[in-house]
Write an enzyme that holds these catalytic residues in place. Sequence first.
Site, PDB file in Angstrom:
ATOM      1  N   ASN A 198      30.864  44.920  46.511  1.00 58.30           N
ATOM      2  CA  ASN A 198      32.056  44.273  47.068  1.00 58.30           C
ATOM      3  C   ASN A 198      32.993  45.360  47.592  1.00 58.30           C
ATOM      4  O   ASN A 198      32.669  46.542  47.561  1.00 58.30           O
ATOM      5  CB  ASN A 198      32.736  43.387  46.010  1.00 58.30           C
ATOM      6  N   ASP A 206      29.090  39.397  39.802  1.00 65.62           N
ATOM      7  CA  ASP A 206      28.710  38.343  38.864  1.00 65.62           C
ATOM      8  C   ASP A 206      27.190  38.163  38.813  1.00 65.62           C
ATOM      9  O   ASP A 206      26.665  37.665  37.832  1.00 65.62           O
ATOM     10  CB  ASP A 206      29.376  37.024  39.269  1.00 65.62           C
ATOM     11  N   LYS A 238      10.863  50.353  48.997  1.00 65.81           N
ATOM     12  CA  LYS A 238      11.705  49.669  49.990  1.00 65.81           C
ATOM     13  C   LYS A 238      11.042  48.368  50.475  1.00 65.81           C
ATOM     14  O   LYS A 238       9.864  48.381  50.829  1.00 65.81           O
ATOM     15  CB  LYS A 238      11.926  50.636  51.166  1.00 65.81           C
ATOM     16  N   PHE A 286      41.964  41.000  35.066  1.00 71.14           N
ATOM     17  CA  PHE A 286      42.459  40.748  36.424  1.00 71.14           C
ATOM     18  C   PHE A 286      41.793  39.469  36.915  1.00 71.14           C
ATOM     19  O   PHE A 286      40.686  39.135  36.483  1.00 71.14           O
ATOM     20  CB  PHE A 286      42.069  41.889  37.367  1.00 71.14           C
ATOM     21  N   LYS A 315      40.713  31.706  33.575  1.00 72.24           N
ATOM     22  CA  LYS A 315      40.034  32.935  33.122  1.00 72.24           C
ATOM     23  C   LYS A 315      40.745  33.527  31.909  1.00 72.24           C
ATOM     24  O   LYS A 315      40.117  33.998  30.964  1.00 72.24           O
ATOM     25  CB  LYS A 315      39.984  33.969  34.253  1.00 72.24           C
ATOM     26  N   LYS A 350      38.514  33.837  28.609  1.00 71.64           N
ATOM     27  CA  LYS A 350      37.957  35.166  28.336  1.00 71.64           C
ATOM     28  C   LYS A 350      38.695  35.943  27.236  1.00 71.64           C
ATOM     29  O   LYS A 350      38.457  37.128  27.050  1.00 71.64           O
ATOM     30  CB  LYS A 350      37.938  35.990  29.637  1.00 71.64           C
TER      31      LYS A 350
END
Length: 404
Positions: free
Chosen positions: A208, A277, A287, A321, A335, A339
Amino acid sequence: MLKERRIVLGVTGGIAAYKAAELVRELVRGGAKVRVIMTDHACRFITPLTFETLSGNPVATDLFRMTGNFEIGHIALAEFAELIVIAPATANLIGKLSAGIADDLLTTVLLAATAPVLVCPAMNAKMYAHPIVRENRARLVSHGYAVLEAGYGELACRTEGQGRLPDPLEIVEEIESLLAQKDLQGEEILITAGPTQEPFDPVRYITNYSSGKMGYALAVMARRRGASVTLISGPTELTAPRGVEFIPVKTALEMRDAVLDHLEKSTVVIKAAAVADYRPAVCQATKIKKKAGPLTVRLERNPDIVSAIGKKKGRRIIVGFAMESDHLVENARAKLMKKGMDFIVANDVTEAGAGFRADTNIIRILDREGSDERFPLMDKLEVAGVILDRVKMVRSGRRIRDER
Ligand code: PMT
């Protein structure tokens, strides 16, 4: 943090004296009031005019020449200083200071001052490694002076080795750290930062846009404020901050293992990393070759690291976060509760100046008691300060409850 702070910079006679000009520029840019003292030898390498121009103040060079300006007398300069920095510090200056010799303006100010002193050595590698210079540096440390390690690399005398003046930005970071209030002393803070990379063959991975800036800013601020910091980071282009234990990882599984390995000693955990995730169910050994038609890669869930530590929470403070692109508050609150966090820092990555890659962020802090505090656009270092203030509040709330 440097705003209005009173810093005396001592420049001694080495080729790295020119880098002190850049240091003054950075300090002044940060809002510090800088007074420069140069030794005679320093004036051979660079002129007082350079420092006068950059600092906006007269430069002091001579113990006996006050030119009617008492303001720059040695006692006045020693009293003015909230911090004294010597950059570059030659072997000669280090030797004189460690022996208590005061034979010029700089050494006299140093003996008259009560402010903390940061010594930034720079010299030829053989001189730096000389046992007497080493002993002198150690003696300064034993007397409470902060002494930076010289850097490695090419030296002015066309040799390579240890003896380079640390980069001016590193010196500024050390100055910030010395000037900061040490209100997190005793905390062992574990911070995760950056993205994870989930490979599906030797040359490709899923990741990301996290740059690591938010997590690294937290590490820098926590260390400045006196905490012991462990930074577990996915791959980023950032340099590991000075003075923190740095553990590089690539995948979510590696990050989970590193977090669990370091959990025991930590009193606070801050999860700023953007953990993937999902990961490819299989990572091919070679490859993957192009073929006609679409390619399907099966993904499987990564473990949720923060939930895993939430179960072993004990008395530690856990900060998560929430990175959202819609329904910021609802998703963040879900969350937070699920969590096992003490509070959650919510940021909307679609908002300009917030979230990924930027030097700034826009956050809300939500806690388990239902509060929701909004903050304006701030530099990520300032955001880190706000988050650490909240950690402190949770800690003092606990102490008060314990005392009842
Ligand atoms: O790195 P920068 O470019 O500075 O960008 C900063 C940031 C946007 C990455 C940062 O501010 C941020 O929001 N980090 C959390 C990103 C994230 O993964 O959020 P999330 O809502 O998907 O996850 C919620 C929490 O669970 C996070 O604390 C996350 O670290 C944690 N998590 C998520 C997945 C997982 N498998 N394990 C986890 O521990």
